[in-house]
Scaffold this motif. Structure first.
Motif, PDB file in Angstrom:
ATOM      1  N   GLU A 254     -63.382  30.723 -52.781  1.00 57.61           N
ATOM      2  CA  GLU A 254     -63.822  31.348 -53.959  1.00 57.61           C
ATOM      3  C   GLU A 254     -62.992  32.690 -54.148  1.00 57.61           C
TER       4      GLU A 254
ATOM      5  N   SER B 185     -65.439  37.184 -57.819  1.00 61.68           N
ATOM      6  CA  SER B 185     -66.289  36.010 -57.709  1.00 61.68           C
ATOM      7  C   SER B 185     -67.776  36.400 -57.078  1.00 61.68           C
TER       8      SER B 185
ATOM      9  N   THR C 118     -71.454  34.451 -55.574  1.00 60.45           N
ATOM     10  CA  THR C 118     -72.420  33.231 -55.292  1.00 60.45           C
ATOM     11  C   THR C 118     -73.657  33.418 -54.999  1.00 60.45           C
ATOM     12  N   TRP C 119     -74.527  32.757 -55.837  1.00 65.17           N
ATOM     13  CA  TRP C 119     -75.896  32.822 -55.409  1.00 65.17           C
ATOM     14  C   TRP C 119     -76.357  31.477 -55.043  1.00 65.17           C
TER      15      TRP C 119
ATOM     16  N   TYR D 218     -74.676  23.972 -63.188  1.00 62.98           N
ATOM     17  CA  TYR D 218     -75.173  23.399 -61.699  1.00 62.98           C
ATOM     18  C   TYR D 218     -75.742  22.174 -62.099  1.00 62.98           C
TER      19      TYR D 218
ATOM     20  N   THR E  36     -67.378  28.754 -63.576  1.00 65.74           N
ATOM     21  CA  THR E  36     -68.241  28.516 -62.873  1.00 65.74           C
ATOM     22  C   THR E  36     -68.016  27.355 -61.946  1.00 65.74           C
TER      23      THR E  36
ATOM     24  N   ASP F  10     -71.979  23.962 -56.592  1.00 61.71           N
ATOM     25  CA  ASP F  10     -71.939  23.132 -55.309  1.00 61.71           C
ATOM     26  C   ASP F  10     -73.259  22.537 -54.956  1.00 61.71           C
TER      27      ASP F  10
ATOM     28  N   SER G  50     -75.337  25.977 -54.434  1.00 57.97           N
ATOM     29  CA  SER G  50     -74.890  27.228 -54.618  1.00 57.97           C
ATOM     30  C   SER G  50     -74.372  27.310 -56.027  1.00 57.97           C
TER      31      SER G  50
ATOM     32  N   CYS H 104     -71.328  29.620 -57.957  1.00 61.20           N
ATOM     33  CA  CYS H 104     -70.314  30.371 -58.007  1.00 61.20           C
ATOM     34  C   CYS H 104     -69.758  30.677 -59.348  1.00 61.20           C
TER      35      CYS H 104
END
Length: 421
Positions: free
Chosen positions: A286, A290, A292-293, A357, A374, A377, A382, A384
């Motif tokens: 990443e 960036s 990431t959640w 996502y 974006t 994953d 997740s 990003c």
């Protein structure tokens, strides 16, 4: 017209004529018995019986205004059954007639099979062969639809000789009807029509095999259709009009797979983010800037929370894309899409295509220069978001929806999250 031809025309007239096509990346509009199809680069008008239309000049004027507003040249298909009133109205509105073509319909059962086994066009076909076949296609006589219009939306079959593809037939199933359409063939070869009939006979689901084939042809192509079991049921003449200015060269939304730009962008993404299909389970590198959640709360793409996330990212991308930007959605070994953000979304346009996502596969969404996008994953569950300008637009809202941030700049921020109990 023979009794057989009359019966086939009735089938075509009631099932196909004036039907809105189901084609990815285009917009269709109904105006009474009229259907306008907008490809972004050009448009097509088809219609059912217009004899009950009192204000035909008004219908033609509205149609011309709509294509002028979009900057699209338009082709209006006029059938010999329509009578002179439509022709006179189009000529008065500035439309110009093209070369008439025979409208040909066959019962699929009447078209012979072929011993020559064609191949799907794209599967394993080197780019050089694709380009050679494109030149062959460009030289083919005008027929029902150009391959450039529906290249990723139809069955395209290639005939091979001495390990080289030499001819094409492109066709499509007309969804919701008993018809398949032979959109064009490269040369007057019976094997091409036989191959199209064989494909039409194949059922994708119970009772979905086509009973009829429709084609349009002129000149030397007509006899080969008649010999293959087609009947001439009408004449169709394309009437054309173009607004001032240069039309767009590409659709607002296109599919990508074996296109050179698709492969080149994937390679650049893999190099910059240090990831391949084989290593994707370990995540990506990443970049700085960036965020990431966690996406553990989303189990299905139809989840209302997922839709809210997508709406936030769409607004951010729309705010930060620049004139000339293209937005790509990529998945390994699956067709991708490319979108012109300035030409999608809003009334009368193709819907915004956004996917950040998915719970069951990794998905990449990125601008062509890789400056923002974006990465979803699905194994880590997740999302990003990278690119400082995009992060600035969406961070607050996404944190409000998703809660704790997992990483910044690719580095953990002190939160612990593991699989299992």
């Amino acid at each position: 017209m023979t009794a057989d031809a009359a019966a086939l025309w009735e089938k075509y007239d009631t099932q196909v004529r004036g039907r809105a096509p189901e084609v990815f990346g285009v917009v269709t509009e109904r105006d009474g018995p009229l259907v306008r199809t907008h490809y972004g680069t050009h448009g097509v008008v088809d219609h059912q019986d217009l004899s009950a239309v009192d204000d035909l000049p008004g219908l033609v004027r509205r149609t011309r205004e709509e294509f002028a507003r979009r900057g699209e040249p338009v082709t209006w298909k006029v059938y010999s059954h329509d009578g002179p009133r439509l022709t006179e109205t189009l000529l008065a509105a500035g439309f110009t007639p093209g070369t008439p073509r025979s409208l040909l319909v066959a019962q699929v059962a009447d078209v012979p099979s072929t011993d020559v086994k064609p191949r799907d066009y794209w599967l394993g076909l080197p780019y050089g062969d694709q380009e050679r076949l494109r030149r062959l296609v460009e030289a083919a006589p005008e027929q029902r639809r150009p391959v450039s219009e529906l290249e990723h939306d139809m069955d395209i079959l290639s005939l091979w000789r001495h390990s080289r593809p030499v001819d094409l037939v492109w066709s499509e199933r007309v969804e919701g009807t008993e018809f398949s359409a032979v959109d064009a063939i490269t040369r007057p070869l019976p094997e091409l029509l036989h191959a199209a009939a064989d494909r039409a006979r194949q059922a994708r689901a119970p009772r979905t095999a086509s009973r009829y084939l429709v084609a349009e042809a002129s000149g030397d192509l007509v006899p080969v259709h008649l010999a293959a079991g087609f009947h001439e049921v009408a004449e169709v003449t394309p009437y054309r009009w173009a607004p001032p200015g240069e039309p767009a060269r590409e659709r607002p939304v296109r599919t990508l797979f074996s296109d050179p730009e698709h492969g080149a962008l994937f390679r650049r993404f893999e190099q910059r983010f240090e990831v391949t299909y084989e290593t994707a389970d370990k995540g990506v590198t990443e970049p700085p800037g960036s965020v990431t959640w966690h996406m553990d709360a989303i189990d299905d793409w139809r989840d209302p929370l997922c839709r809210e996330v997508e709406a936030v990212i769409a607004r951010g991308l729309r705010a930060r894309t620049r004139p000339g930007d293209r937005l790509y959605q990529l998945k390994w070994y699956v067709n991708g899409t490319v979108v012109d953000p300035a030409r999608v979304g809003g009334p009368g346009r193709h819907p915004w295509v956004s996917c950040s996502y998915l719970p069951d596969e990794n998905v990449i969404q990125v601008t062509g220069d890789l400056r923002m996008g974006t990465y979803g994953d699905h194994r880590e569950r997740s999302l990003c978001v990278f690119g400082a300008e995009l992060v600035a637009e969406v961070e607050e809202e996404l944190t409000g929806l998703l809660g704790t941030v997992l990483r910044r700049d690719g580095q953990p921020v002190g939160n612990v999250w593991t699989f299992g109990p």
